[in-house]
Design a protein around this motif. Structure first.
Motif, PDB file in Angstrom:
ATOM      1  N   SER A 122       6.659  73.629   7.652  1.00 21.30           N
ATOM      2  CA  SER A 122       6.641  74.277   6.104  1.00 21.30           C
ATOM      3  C   SER A 122       5.464  73.820   5.347  1.00 21.30           C
ATOM      4  O   SER A 122       4.887  74.732   4.812  1.00 21.30           O
TER       5      SER A 122
ATOM      6  N   ARG B 190      10.908  81.429   7.912  1.00 20.56           N
ATOM      7  CA  ARG B 190      10.081  81.379   6.583  1.00 20.56           C
ATOM      8  C   ARG B 190       8.763  81.074   7.058  1.00 20.56           C
ATOM      9  O   ARG B 190       7.529  81.660   6.841  1.00 20.56           O
ATOM     10  N   CYS B 191       8.604  80.091   7.872  1.00 20.37           N
ATOM     11  CA  CYS B 191       7.270  79.427   8.197  1.00 20.37           C
ATOM     12  C   CYS B 191       6.775  80.588   9.386  1.00 20.37           C
ATOM     13  O   CYS B 191       5.503  80.872   9.162  1.00 20.37           O
TER      14      CYS B 191
ATOM     15  N   LYS C 248       2.263  76.210   4.283  1.00 24.43           N
ATOM     16  CA  LYS C 248       2.248  76.446   2.730  1.00 24.43           C
ATOM     17  C   LYS C 248       0.724  76.455   2.267  1.00 24.43           C
ATOM     18  O   LYS C 248       0.173  77.124   1.531  1.00 24.43           O
TER      19      LYS C 248
ATOM     20  N   THR D  65      14.935  78.577   7.858  1.00 20.91           N
ATOM     21  CA  THR D  65      13.578  77.800   7.240  1.00 20.91           C
ATOM     22  C   THR D  65      12.385  77.985   8.231  1.00 20.91           C
ATOM     23  O   THR D  65      11.433  78.317   7.813  1.00 20.91           O
ATOM     24  N   ARG D  66      12.678  78.150   9.703  1.00 18.21           N
ATOM     25  CA  ARG D  66      11.780  78.429  10.749  1.00 18.21           C
ATOM     26  C   ARG D  66      11.280  79.773  10.625  1.00 18.21           C
ATOM     27  O   ARG D  66      10.156  79.934  10.542  1.00 18.21           O
TER      28      ARG D  66
ATOM     29  N   GLY E 225      15.060  81.429   1.678  1.00 20.02           N
ATOM     30  CA  GLY E 225      14.789  80.273   0.884  1.00 20.02           C
ATOM     31  C   GLY E 225      15.984  79.797   0.317  1.00 20.02           C
ATOM     32  O   GLY E 225      16.496  78.516   0.356  1.00 20.02           O
TER      33      GLY E 225
END
Lengths: 234, 46
Positions: free
Chosen positions: B41, A227-228, B45, A224-225, A21
């Motif tokens: 995202s 992390r998803c 979440k 970012t992806r 992040g």
């Protein structure tokens, strides 16, 4: 704590998540700033080309996108191979996270190339070795994504995708050397590591700025992806 | 400075369609990916 232990520490998706992040946020900002600088140099500092007039200005995004399309594929295949060989979850997730961004840059390289080819060659598309091998690269990315999407078990999807990615990596040197191996309409490399670039320094500066911007964009988008993917899977 | 006026800038020496077609679609593709990523995202979440 030694460097080796730290390395494995971040190989765990949970510990990598916050680090990804932080890096992604910095890269989003960096990419935006470098893109603005690149566009400024590309449109307001670099002079008009003597032969192609203003049409050459497509080079700033075309070359940068084409570089990223090949580079991202090699890195994606690398992580896929590591995931396959050592059964590390995060490596496979990284490979999956990079594919859509790589496919996007491959599409951009083909699209900008078509719009550059029309005024300079007189055709949007020709079945030239460089163009055809780049089109195959797009199909490899899409095939990788489709194959992974078609398999429900993520670990099995990782292994199947990895095989496809590793086999497909043979296409990257074909793209890169196509302009030397075959008699192509596409021009040879303007920039290489072994000799001086065959273009004005301000043109080169604009191109490198855009390449760097796309590079940071790719890191930001992939992290970012990933992390998803980590949140979806774990 | 390359451009005498804004209209000269948009005309791109007669290549406006090709240059802006290339840049427009490129930045649209980047924007689309950013939009899809932001949506994914948000969804993961919650």
């Amino acid at each position: 704590m030694s460097a080796t232990i730290k390395w494995f520490w971040f190989a765990s998706p949970q510990t990598f998540f916050p680090l990804a992040g932080v890096i992604a946020r910095a890269c989003w900002v960096g990419a935006a700033l470098l893109a603005l600088a690149g566009l400024y140099v590309g449109f307001f500092v670099a002079p008009t080309d003597a032969q192609q007039g203003e049409a050459y200005r497509i080079i700033f995004i075309h070359v940068a996108a084409a570089w990223m399309s090949m580079f991202l594929y090699v890195v994606m295949a690398f992580w896929a191979a590591i995931g396959l060989a050592f059964n590390t979850r995060l490596s496979s997730m990284m490979a999956s996270a990079m594919a859509p961004t790589g496919a996007m840059f491959t599409f951009v390289a083909l699209w900008t190339g078509a719009l550059w080819g029309r005024p300079t060659w007189g055709a949007y598309w020709v079945w030239d070795a460089r163009l055809t091998s780049e089109l195959i690269l797009l199909f490899l990315y899409l095939g990788f994504m489709a194959l992974q999407a078609a398999i429900d078990d993520p670990r099995r999807a990782d292994r199947a995708g990895a095989l496809l990615a590793i086999v497909g990596v043979v296409n990257v040197p074909i793209i890169y050397y196509s302009v030397q191996w075959w008699n192509t309409l596409h021009q040879g490399a303007s920039v290489s590591l072994t000799r001086a670039p065959s273009m004005a320094s301000t043109m080169l500066a604009g191109m490198l700025l855009m390449a760097l911007a796309f590079w940071l964009y790719s890191i930001a988008a992939s992290l970012t992806r990933v992390r998803c993917i980590i949140q979806e899977r774990e | 400075m390359n451009w005498g006026s804004w209209s000269g800038f948009w005309a791109m020496g007669g290549y406006g369609f090709y240059v802006w077609g290339a840049y427009g679609v490129t930045f649209a593709a980047l924007a689309l990916e950013i939009f899809l990523l932001a949506r994914r995202s948000r969804e993961t979440k919650t």
